[in-house]
Design a protein around this motif. Structure first.
Motif, short mmCIF file in Angstrom:
data_model
loop_
_atom_site.label_atom_id
_atom_site.label_comp_id
_atom_site.label_asym_id
_atom_site.label_seq_id
_atom_site.Cartn_x
_atom_site.Cartn_y
_atom_site.Cartn_z
N LEU A 238 0.82 -1.20 0.00
CA LEU A 238 0.00 0.00 0.00
C LEU A 238 0.86 1.26 0.00
O LEU A 238 2.06 1.21 0.31
CB LEU A 238 -0.91 0.01 1.23
N GLU A 239 0.25 2.39 -0.29
CA GLU A 239 0.98 3.66 -0.31
C GLU A 239 1.58 4.00 1.05
O GLU A 239 2.58 4.72 1.14
CB GLU A 239 0.05 4.78 -0.77
N SER A 240 1.01 3.46 2.12
CA SER A 240 1.54 3.68 3.47
C SER A 240 2.78 2.83 3.74
O SER A 240 3.48 3.05 4.75
CB SER A 240 0.48 3.32 4.51
N GLY A 241 3.06 1.86 2.89
CA GLY A 241 4.15 0.93 3.11
C GLY A 241 3.69 -0.41 3.66
O GLY A 241 4.46 -1.37 3.71
N ALA A 242 2.44 -0.50 4.10
CA ALA A 242 1.90 -1.77 4.61
C ALA A 242 1.81 -2.79 3.48
O ALA A 242 1.68 -2.44 2.30
CB ALA A 242 0.53 -1.54 5.22
N VAL A 243 1.86 -4.07 3.85
CA VAL A 243 1.69 -5.13 2.87
C VAL A 243 0.22 -5.56 2.86
O VAL A 243 -0.48 -5.46 3.87
CB VAL A 243 2.60 -6.34 3.17
N VAL A 244 -0.25 -6.04 1.71
CA VAL A 244 -1.65 -6.42 1.56
C VAL A 244 -1.75 -7.72 0.79
O VAL A 244 -0.97 -7.97 -0.14
CB VAL A 244 -2.45 -5.30 0.85
N SER A 245 -2.68 -8.56 1.18
CA SER A 245 -3.00 -9.77 0.43
C SER A 245 -4.51 -9.90 0.34
O SER A 245 -5.24 -9.45 1.23
CB SER A 245 -2.40 -11.01 1.09
N ALA A 246 -4.98 -10.50 -0.74
CA ALA A 246 -6.42 -10.68 -0.90
C ALA A 246 -6.69 -11.88 -1.79
O ALA A 246 -5.93 -12.16 -2.73
CB ALA A 246 -7.06 -9.44 -1.50
N HIS A 247 -7.76 -12.61 -1.49
CA HIS A 247 -8.22 -13.71 -2.32
C HIS A 247 -9.73 -13.63 -2.40
O HIS A 247 -10.42 -13.70 -1.38
CB HIS A 247 -7.80 -15.06 -1.72
N VAL A 248 -10.22 -13.44 -3.60
CA VAL A 248 -11.66 -13.43 -3.86
C VAL A 248 -11.97 -14.56 -4.82
O VAL A 248 -11.33 -14.68 -5.87
CB VAL A 248 -12.13 -12.08 -4.44
N GLY A 249 -12.90 -15.42 -4.45
CA GLY A 249 -13.23 -16.53 -5.32
C GLY A 249 -14.71 -16.85 -5.30
O GLY A 249 -15.40 -16.64 -4.30
N VAL A 250 -15.19 -17.35 -6.41
CA VAL A 250 -16.54 -17.88 -6.50
C VAL A 250 -16.38 -19.39 -6.66
O VAL A 250 -15.97 -19.88 -7.70
CB VAL A 250 -17.31 -17.28 -7.69
N GLN A 251 -16.64 -20.12 -5.59
CA GLN A 251 -16.37 -21.55 -5.52
C GLN A 251 -17.66 -22.35 -5.71
O GLN A 251 -18.75 -21.82 -5.52
CB GLN A 251 -15.71 -21.89 -4.19
N PRO A 252 -17.53 -23.62 -6.09
CA PRO A 252 -18.75 -24.40 -6.35
C PRO A 252 -19.71 -24.50 -5.16
O PRO A 252 -20.92 -24.37 -5.34
CB PRO A 252 -18.20 -25.77 -6.73
N TYR A 253 -19.18 -24.71 -3.95
CA TYR A 253 -20.09 -24.99 -2.84
C TYR A 253 -19.62 -24.33 -1.54
O TYR A 253 -18.42 -24.25 -1.26
CB TYR A 253 -20.21 -26.50 -2.59
N LEU A 254 -20.54 -23.86 -0.75
CA LEU A 254 -20.34 -23.52 0.65
C LEU A 254 -19.14 -22.61 0.90
O LEU A 254 -18.24 -22.90 1.67
CB LEU A 254 -20.19 -24.80 1.49
N GLY A 255 -19.15 -21.45 0.25
CA GLY A 255 -18.11 -20.47 0.49
C GLY A 255 -18.12 -19.97 1.93
O GLY A 255 -19.18 -19.91 2.57
N SER A 256 -16.96 -19.63 2.45
CA SER A 256 -16.84 -19.25 3.86
C SER A 256 -17.17 -17.79 4.15
O SER A 256 -17.18 -17.38 5.31
CB SER A 256 -15.42 -19.55 4.36
N GLY A 257 -17.43 -17.00 3.09
CA GLY A 257 -17.84 -15.62 3.31
C GLY A 257 -16.68 -14.65 3.33
O GLY A 257 -15.65 -14.87 2.70
N HIS A 258 -16.85 -13.58 4.10
CA HIS A 258 -15.96 -12.41 4.02
C HIS A 258 -15.24 -12.17 5.34
O HIS A 258 -15.83 -12.27 6.42
CB HIS A 258 -16.81 -11.18 3.67
N ARG A 259 -13.96 -11.81 5.21
CA ARG A 259 -13.17 -11.42 6.38
C ARG A 259 -12.12 -10.40 5.92
O ARG A 259 -11.38 -10.67 4.96
CB ARG A 259 -12.50 -12.64 7.01
N PHE A 260 -12.03 -9.27 6.61
CA PHE A 260 -11.14 -8.17 6.26
C PHE A 260 -10.38 -7.79 7.54
O PHE A 260 -10.97 -7.35 8.51
CB PHE A 260 -11.98 -7.00 5.73
N GLU A 261 -9.06 -8.02 7.53
CA GLU A 261 -8.24 -7.87 8.73
C GLU A 261 -7.19 -6.78 8.54
O GLU A 261 -6.53 -6.73 7.49
CB GLU A 261 -7.54 -9.19 9.05
N ILE A 262 -7.00 -5.96 9.57
CA ILE A 262 -6.02 -4.88 9.54
C ILE A 262 -5.19 -4.96 10.83
O ILE A 262 -5.75 -4.92 11.93
CB ILE A 262 -6.70 -3.50 9.46
N TYR A 263 -3.88 -5.07 10.68
CA TYR A 263 -3.00 -5.20 11.84
C TYR A 263 -2.02 -4.03 11.89
O TYR A 263 -1.39 -3.69 10.88
CB TYR A 263 -2.23 -6.52 11.75
#
Length: 368
Positions: A238-263
């Motif tokens: 990020l512009e602040s220097g922080a590191v970022v990772s993300a995974h967005v997927g449309v899976q066949p069954y029973l997706g686990s939903g959303h989680r957004f974490e900031i440390y």
């Protein structure tokens, strides 16, 4: 506002899905806006929509709607391939425009619309509605006020389900060149929300993949090929220097939903749930400082919830209504508004950088 009269909106796409689901309840549920006119592809459907929404005018041609001086703003809520032409016609007619996201099927179309809006000195808004979400706005406030201190790392995941089958009216999205797919829509919305809260990305590595290359049409019983990406994974800075990772997927069954974490150096924040449009009430913010033993829920302040209770209960209309309040106020007061078409161009360009990173296998600078 400078005027107390409601903003008169010309509703393009009144016969579609998202417009009636989200925009109509919002526009009808607030004193600041009204559906003054509707526009659909045919005269009979336009008249039926006008009767349904109590609109004063019905049109089957956007250019004809543009000639009505009482229409102040146009809403473009149709399939993505038509966004450019309809938004251009409305801007050419001197109307302020709210267009759903993505703004165009590619960055070139978005850039052209943003330039036209600037040239005509018109207000615009693109439907990245998490920018008006009370939960996301509160999360941004917490970061700006130093709740976690210096942000060190950010992680976001959204796993949906349902990629294998669709009805035939939705399989047009199988063609990646048409601009409506999990990369542009699902990922585009949530990564924009991440950037809203913690700042823009400056560099990115990525994998953009089509893991399921055929969809089954449940109504026609046919199997169709698809080039639409269904899994998007990124790592970057990020512009602040922080590191970022993300995974967005449309899976066949029973997706686990959303989680957004900031440390950060002083604490942690996270949003759990509510990764899709219309899920404002499902967004739970949790936080903890360095001396806390566990995360605790941080309720979203009522001061950030602007729309009437009836609009909130409509689900999909909640954040969209908040957007319309911002848009109407900006038009009445002659002030800038977020997110406009220029912002849409920045988001399109960031998605382009992610695609380049995936195609080349090399880290890309994100130039906005």
């Amino acid at each position: 506002m400078a005027s107390t009269s409601p903003l008169r909106v010309g509703f393009i796409g009144a016969g579609g899905r998202w417009g009636p689901w989200a925009h109509a309840p919002a526009l009808q549920g607030m004193p600041e806006t009204e559906i003054y006119a509707v526009c659909t592809a045919h005269a009979d459907t336009a008249q039926a929509a006008a009767e349904k929404y109590g609109a004063k005018r019905a049109f089957s041609d956007v250019k004809e709607m543009g000639k009505d001086p009482k229409v102040e703003a146009a809403l473009v809520a149709v399939r993505v391939p038509a966004h450019y032409a309809l938004s251009k016609d409305a801007l050419d007619a001197g109307k302020h425009v709210y267009c759903e996201w993505p703004l165009g099927k590619d960055t070139k179309e978005a850039e052209a619309l943003a330039a036209l809006a600037r040239k005509n000195k018109l207000h615009t808004m693109v439907g990245l509605q998490r920018r008006a979400s009370p939960a996301y706005m509160y999360l941004r406030e917490l970061i700006r006020d130093g709740y976690v201190g210096q942000v060190l790392s950010v992680n976001m995941k959204l796993m949906n389900s349902g990629v294998l089958t669709r009805t035939s009216d939705r399989t047009w999205q199988r063609d990646v060149t048409l601009g409506a797919n999990p990369l542009t829509i699902t990922f585009g919305h949530v990564i924009d929300a991440v950037c809203m809260v913690v700042g823009e990305m400056t560099e990115v590595s990525a994998v953009v993949s089509t893991q399921v290359n055929q969809w089954y049409e449940t109504d026609t019983k046919k199997t169709v090929d698809t080039t639409a990406p269904d899994n998007i994974l990124i790592q970057g800075r990020l512009e602040s220097g922080a590191v970022v990772s993300a995974h967005v997927g449309v899976q066949p069954y029973l997706g686990s939903g959303h989680r957004f974490e900031i440390y950060g150096k002083e604490g942690s924040l996270m949003m759990i749930g509510g990764g899709e449009a219309g899920q404002e009430e499902a967004r739970k913010i949790m936080g903890g400082k360095k001396d806390d033993k566990a995360l605790a829920e941080l309720p979203v302040p009522e001061r950030l919830k602007w729309v009437p209770e009836a609009v909130r209960k409509e689900g999909r209309a909640y954040d969209v209504g908040q957007m319309w309040l911002n848009f109407a106020k900006a038009i009445r007061e002659g002030k800038a508004v977020e997110p406009d078409f220029d912002h849409a161009v920045r988001r399109h360009r960031s998605l382009d950088a992610i695609v380049r990173a995936s195609q080349t296998g090399q880290r890309q600078k994100v130039v906005l």
